[in-house]
Design an enzyme around this catalytic site. Structure first.
Site: not given
Ligand code: SF4
Length: 359
Positions: A103, A116, A123, A127, A130, A346
């Protein structure tokens, strides 16, 4: 760096011209016995005019175009789905040739339009605040998959507008995909490719130390943002497991010596999480550890989501945190998260938007 002329001219498999950084493209083109300026012409066709076939590059001779078509291709990324939030934020879902999905998010603000970008599928850093981290890591994006996100978003802009800023802050850790990310940034800031000012391109990292040190050595001209999220190791490790490998003092040491351009600062991102890192003491600590580093703080109140075991602090708590930083002489901006209703804010990107083909 890159492939030898013999490798570059090998007809199988075809080379995606968008996988080549500016200097590689030049090596590729000169391997045909062509002049250096032909590479510049091709960069302009690819990134300023956005052609999707070598045939369309009409200032190259027909014979050269035929030769190029035999050994190379030009990939294109079309959005599978575009979602728009009421605040104007648009989220693009792309399906890659291997079926993986990524995305990008286009964020219109008063005086700028920021895109962005993602640099990986998923990933590995995990974290805890996230959603991308929760999906795990699948693979790095190629250079073409990174830059094609810009071309696709540009095609879908409202008439008369253009992308003014790029942030590498979407899915993935850009420094974990160092080589491809740097080649893609090379294309973004090349005066013959996308032509973005290096001041308008920001790489955001969770603090992968080897990549950060390499960037510092190589003298990155673009902007740097570091996702900090805590002012002590215990809290940071709780939120970001990568901190156990690369603790705060090591990251801050590199930041302190980072070769910044005149009048630029490092942006530190700080996701505020209720009762974890939002206390006045945390703010005072932050002032202490950032002393001596030209810094700006982006405070991002957590975007709550199912599966994320944390809560967003109250507005008063956020304001109090911000005031302590400002009274201590730091620039601290509270970032109102855009696109939360379409999971584009975010930490909310997962490559899992509903599949609806645009009409
Ligand atoms: S915040 Fe960034 S580095 Fe951390 S898991 Fe999410 S995408 Fe990866």
């Amino acid at each position: 760096m890159g492939l030898s002329p013999a490798e570059l001219r090998d007809p199988l498999p075809k080379i995606d011209l968008k996988d080549l950084g500016p200097s590689e493209l030049e090596a590729f083109i000169t391997s045909f016995g062509k002049e250096h300026y032909r590479a510049i012409q091709i960069l302009r066709w690819l990134y300023l005019r956005g052609v999707s076939s070598v045939e369309g590059m009409t200032n190259l001779s027909k014979r050269f175009r035929q030769e190029l078509s035999r050994v190379s291709l030009i990939s294109v990324l079309k959005p599978l789905h575009i979602e728009q939030a009421t605040d104007g934020t648009r989220k693009f879902l792309f399906e890659l040739t291997d079926g993986n999905r990524i995305e990008s998010v286009l964020i219109p603000e008063k005086s700028r339009i920021t895109l962005c970008l993602s640099t990986q599928v998923g990933c590995a850093l995990g974290c805890r605040f996230c959603l991308t981290g929760k999906t795990g890591f699948k693979r790095d994006l190629t250079v073409s998959e990174i830059v094609n996100q810009i071309l696709a978003a540009r095609e879908n802009l409202p008439h008369g507008t253009s992308i003014t800023n790029i942030v590498l802050m979407g899915m993935g850790e850009p420094l974990a995909n160092y080589t491809n990310t740097m080649k893609a940034i090379g294309l973004m800031i090349s005066p013959d490719a996308f032509k973005f000012s290096s001041r308008r391109v920001t790489l955001s990292t969770a603090g992968l130390l080897p990549g950060l040190e390499r960037m510092a050595r190589e003298g990155a001209g673009f902007r740097l943002a570091v996702s900090l999220n805590a002012s002590d190791d215990e809290t940071r490790s709780r939120l970001m497991p990568v901190n156990r490998l690369y603790p705060l003092r090591e990251i801050l040491r590199v930041c302190r010596n980072f070769p910044l351009r005149p009048r630029t600062r490092i942006t530190f991102e700080y996701v505020l999480v209720e009762n974890v890192n939002d206390s006045p003491q945390s703010a005072r600590n932050l002032l202490k550890i950032l002393r001596g580093i030209p810094s700006k703080i982006n405070l991002i109140p957590l975007n709550e989501a199912p599966g994320i075991p944390f809560r967003r602090p109250s507005q008063e708590r956020v304001r109090e945190f911000q005031e302590i930083l400002m009274e201590g002489g730091l620039t601290a901006i509270v970032r109102t998260s855009k696109g939360a209703e379409i999971s584009a804010a975010c930490g909310q990107l997962r490559g899992k938007s509903p599949v609806l083909l645009p009409s």
